[in-house]
Write an enzyme that holds these catalytic residues in place. Structure first.
Site, PDB file in Angstrom:
ATOM      1  N   SER A  11      -1.198   0.967   2.582  1.00  0.00           N
ATOM      2  CA  SER A  11      -1.848   0.413   3.923  1.00  0.00           C
ATOM      3  C   SER A  11      -3.372   0.674   3.967  1.00  0.00           C
ATOM      4  O   SER A  11      -3.748   1.645   3.557  1.00  0.00           O
ATOM      5  CB  SER A  11      -1.215   1.589   4.991  1.00  0.00           C
ATOM      6  OG  SER A  11      -1.659   1.283   6.199  1.00  0.00           O
TER       7      SER A  11
ATOM      8  N   LYS B  98      -0.850  -4.026   3.290  1.00  0.00           N
ATOM      9  CA  LYS B  98      -0.506  -4.070   4.962  1.00  0.00           C
ATOM     10  C   LYS B  98      -2.367  -3.764   5.073  1.00  0.00           C
ATOM     11  O   LYS B  98      -2.756  -2.898   4.582  1.00  0.00           O
ATOM     12  CB  LYS B  98       0.186  -2.955   5.336  1.00  0.00           C
ATOM     13  CG  LYS B  98      -0.066  -2.572   6.937  1.00  0.00           C
ATOM     14  CD  LYS B  98       1.180  -1.630   7.436  1.00  0.00           C
ATOM     15  CE  LYS B  98       0.506  -0.339   8.220  1.00  0.00           C
ATOM     16  NZ  LYS B  98       1.631   0.482   8.521  1.00  0.00           N
TER      17      LYS B  98
ATOM     18  N   LYS C 241      -4.893  -3.243   8.348  1.00  0.00           N
ATOM     19  CA  LYS C 241      -4.963  -2.753   9.865  1.00  0.00           C
ATOM     20  C   LYS C 241      -5.789  -3.792  10.596  1.00  0.00           C
ATOM     21  O   LYS C 241      -6.826  -4.362  10.041  1.00  0.00           O
ATOM     22  CB  LYS C 241      -5.797  -1.335   9.836  1.00  0.00           C
ATOM     23  CG  LYS C 241      -4.929  -0.208   9.321  1.00  0.00           C
ATOM     24  CD  LYS C 241      -3.542   0.011  10.217  1.00  0.00           C
ATOM     25  CE  LYS C 241      -2.849   1.521   9.800  1.00  0.00           C
ATOM     26  NZ  LYS C 241      -1.669   1.687  10.684  1.00  0.00           N
TER      27      LYS C 241
ATOM     28  N   ASP D  88      -1.308  -4.576  10.865  1.00  0.00           N
ATOM     29  CA  ASP D  88      -0.725  -3.346  11.921  1.00  0.00           C
ATOM     30  C   ASP D  88      -1.659  -3.093  12.563  1.00  0.00           C
ATOM     31  O   ASP D  88      -2.815  -2.927  12.568  1.00  0.00           O
ATOM     32  CB  ASP D  88      -0.202  -1.955  11.129  1.00  0.00           C
ATOM     33  CG  ASP D  88       0.242  -0.997  11.890  1.00  0.00           C
ATOM     34  OD1 ASP D  88       0.452  -1.087  13.063  1.00  0.00           O
ATOM     35  OD2 ASP D  88       0.629   0.041  11.138  1.00  0.00           O
TER      36      ASP D  88
ATOM     37  N   GLU E  24       3.030  -5.759  12.732  1.00  0.00           N
ATOM     38  CA  GLU E  24       3.335  -4.329  13.263  1.00  0.00           C
ATOM     39  C   GLU E  24       2.720  -4.067  14.511  1.00  0.00           C
ATOM     40  O   GLU E  24       1.516  -4.078  14.798  1.00  0.00           O
ATOM     41  CB  GLU E  24       3.167  -3.481  12.331  1.00  0.00           C
ATOM     42  CG  GLU E  24       3.888  -2.100  12.399  1.00  0.00           C
ATOM     43  CD  GLU E  24       3.364  -1.137  11.200  1.00  0.00           C
ATOM     44  OE1 GLU E  24       3.250  -1.553  10.082  1.00  0.00           O
ATOM     45  OE2 GLU E  24       3.488   0.009  11.508  1.00  0.00           O
TER      46      GLU E  24
ATOM     47  N   ASP F  52       6.868   0.018  15.424  1.00  0.00           N
ATOM     48  CA  ASP F  52       6.372   1.277  15.001  1.00  0.00           C
ATOM     49  C   ASP F  52       6.432   2.380  16.145  1.00  0.00           C
ATOM     50  O   ASP F  52       7.439   2.814  16.521  1.00  0.00           O
ATOM     51  CB  ASP F  52       5.121   1.270  14.138  1.00  0.00           C
ATOM     52  CG  ASP F  52       4.535   2.745  13.642  1.00  0.00           C
ATOM     53  OD1 ASP F  52       5.508   3.681  13.802  1.00  0.00           O
ATOM     54  OD2 ASP F  52       3.830   2.896  12.948  1.00  0.00           O
TER      55      ASP F  52
ATOM     56  N   LYS G 277      10.172   6.076  10.736  1.00  0.00           N
ATOM     57  CA  LYS G 277       9.255   7.266  10.347  1.00  0.00           C
ATOM     58  C   LYS G 277      10.245   8.261  10.934  1.00  0.00           C
ATOM     59  O   LYS G 277      10.361   8.431  12.244  1.00  0.00           O
ATOM     60  CB  LYS G 277       7.829   7.409  11.098  1.00  0.00           C
ATOM     61  CG  LYS G 277       7.030   6.240  10.596  1.00  0.00           C
ATOM     62  CD  LYS G 277       5.747   6.364  11.215  1.00  0.00           C
ATOM     63  CE  LYS G 277       4.718   5.215  10.727  1.00  0.00           C
ATOM     64  NZ  LYS G 277       3.433   5.077  11.472  1.00  0.00           N
TER      65      LYS G 277
ATOM     66  N   GLY H 285       4.633   5.299   6.968  1.00  0.00           N
ATOM     67  CA  GLY H 285       3.957   6.410   6.428  1.00  0.00           C
ATOM     68  C   GLY H 285       2.905   7.003   7.386  1.00  0.00           C
ATOM     69  O   GLY H 285       2.309   6.444   8.367  1.00  0.00           O
TER      70      GLY H 285
HETATM   71  O1  OSB Z   1       0.486   3.204  12.031  1.00  0.00           O
HETATM   72  O2  OSB Z   1       1.730   2.966  10.146  1.00  0.00           O
HETATM   73  C1  OSB Z   1       0.918   3.382  11.046  1.00  0.00           C
HETATM   74  C2  OSB Z   1      -1.227   6.264   9.107  1.00  0.00           C
HETATM   75  C3  OSB Z   1      -1.515   7.090  10.127  1.00  0.00           C
HETATM   76  C4  OSB Z   1      -0.866   6.722  11.392  1.00  0.00           C
HETATM   77  C5  OSB Z   1      -0.086   5.518  11.603  1.00  0.00           C
HETATM   78  C6  OSB Z   1      -0.096   4.704  10.553  1.00  0.00           C
HETATM   79  C7  OSB Z   1      -0.566   4.858   9.361  1.00  0.00           C
HETATM   80  C8  OSB Z   1      -0.474   4.145   8.187  1.00  0.00           C
HETATM   81  C9  OSB Z   1      -0.749   4.664   6.871  1.00  0.00           C
HETATM   82  O3  OSB Z   1      -0.352   2.988   8.399  1.00  0.00           O
HETATM   83  C10 OSB Z   1       0.699   4.848   5.808  1.00  0.00           C
HETATM   84  C11 OSB Z   1       0.426   5.635   4.811  1.00  0.00           C
HETATM   85  O4  OSB Z   1       0.051   5.032   3.883  1.00  0.00           O
HETATM   86  O5  OSB Z   1       1.016   6.764   4.900  1.00  0.00           O
HETATM   87 MG    MG Z   2       2.011   1.440  12.308  1.00  0.00          MG
END
Ligand code: OSB
Ligand code: MG
Length: 369
Positions: free
Chosen positions: A135, A161, A163, A188, A213, A238, A262, A290
């Site tokens: 990510s 992924k 952001k 995302d 996402e 999510d 999660k 994650g």
């Molecule tokens: O939205 O998936 C998310 C990290 C912190 C809070 C929310 C998210 C994330 C990530 C990182 O996208 C995922 C990872 O590599 O742990």
């Molecule tokens: Mg997310």
């Protein structure tokens, strides 16, 4: 097993590189680590709440409060034998899924250690290694993003992924797609749009993304359904899925076609399993999200992702993508086929590096009978 002691740690872990989402930039990952003691066994858990209430209303501060005042006192001195015994404890506290999940994780680890079974075995997982991706946070420019993505691809990640946020969405995704036409790519938004403002995302539909996402607000299943009607690309939820009930309603409503699971967000591994089972029965793909976990939470995520319905790569990257020094002695590495091997020792299968833990601990609290 009689629970005799619970220890809480409030940590601040320096990240290898800052992580920026639509709700802000972090240089450190704060979280809580829990120890649950019973006889000669100690189980470890990680609470996914962060310092700020950007992703969720929960923070390390609220989770500390809920654990200290309500959840820990309800289990200390109790005889508990299986993780579902927590249900009655959890029912007395409304919400605060991440606080609950941290405690429940420590108990899964404890039971696994006492029974000599790995978390993967306890959950009836079906694979030894799980497919993973990376990510990538918002970068200063699309050019910089392409450079960062290229470096992760060089390291072996086969699913990326990125952001997005308003003003940094279609252009960023197009730049990455132009450079890597065959990459398994997804975006995302972390709730940064409304049904109206999300119309700017329409060109994403031509980029062959795996999924989009959480474009809209956490408490907005219905508008996600309306948005999904306008997009070919699957919408994945999510933040919106905080319980089994939300998952069922989202599927009934067709608010999404894919679910990010999660354990922290849904109140623990038992709930995560239930959501997995629901989606698996209905043929809805799930994947493991994650929260920049330490080795403790990462081990839990890996075990969860061994369940058969986890058919898309998880946001579970190698330890070195996050931290130069982790609080576990074990560190997770990326295999050449973009997988990570699941620990097979009892419970979570990880041990704590007490020196590192001490260095990153801001506050420690022992709670006893
Ligand atoms: O939205 O998936 C998310 C990290 C912190 C809070 C929310 C998210 C994330 C990530 C990182 O996208 C995922 C990872 O590599 O742990
Ligand atoms: Mg997310």
């Amino acid at each position: 097993m009689k629970i005799t002691k619970i220890v809480l740690y409030n940590l601040s872990m320096p990240l290898v590189s800052h992580f920026e989402t639509s709700f802000g930039r972090s240089y450190n990952r704060d979280c809580l680590i829990l120890e649950v003691h019973a006889g000669r066994f100690i189980g470890f858990g990680e609470c996914a709440a962060d310092r700020d209430p950007g992703y969720s209303y929960e923070t390390t501060g609220t989770a500390w409060h809920i654990l200290r005042e309500f959840l820990a006192p309800a289990v200390i001195g109790q005889e508990l034998s299986k993780p579902t015994d927590f249900l009655s404890v959890f029912e007395k506290v409304r919400g605060h899924q991440m606080a609950k999940a941290g405690l429940e994780m420590a108990f899964w680890d404890l039971v696994g250690k006492a029974q000599g079974r790995s978390l993967k075995q306890m959950m009836a997982g079906v694979r030894e290694r799980v497919e993973v991706g990376v990510s990538v946070g918002l970068q200063d420019s699309p050019q910089e993003l392409v450079r960062v993505v290229a470096e992760y691809i060089r390291q072996g990640y086969r699913r990326v992924k990125i952001k997005i946020k308003p003003g940094r969405d279609v252009g960023d995704a197009q730049a990455v797609r132009a450079e890597f036409p065959d990459l398994r790519l997804q975006v995302d938004a972390n709730s940064a749009y409304t049904l109206d403002s999300a119309s700017v995302l329409k060109p994403l539909d031509d980029l062959g993304l795996l999924l989009i996402e959480q474009p809209l607000a956490e408490d907005d299943l219905w508008d996600h359904r309306r948005l999904q009607e306008q997009f070919q690309t699957p919408i994945c939820l999510d933040e919106s899925i905080v319980s089994l009930r939300h998952a069922r309603q989202a599927l009934e409503m067709r608010a999404c076609k894919i679910v990010n699971i999660k354990a922290g967000r849904v109140g623990g591994l038992s709930q995560a399993l239930a959501i997995h089972d629901l989606c698996y029965k209905q043929g809805v793909p799930v994947w493991c999200g994650g929260m920049l976990e330490t080795g403790v939470g990462r081990a839990s995520n890996l075990a969860l992702a061994t369940l058969p319905g986890f058919s898309l790569p998880g946001d579970i990257s190698a330890s070195a993508r996050y931290y130069t020094e982790d609080i576990t002695n074990e560190s997770f590495v990326l295999n050449p086929d973009s997988t990570i091997t699941v620990p097979d020792g009892p419970g979570l299968g990880v041990t704590l590096n007490r020196q590192v833990l001490e260095r990153v601990t801001l506050e420690r609290l022992e709670l006893e009978v």
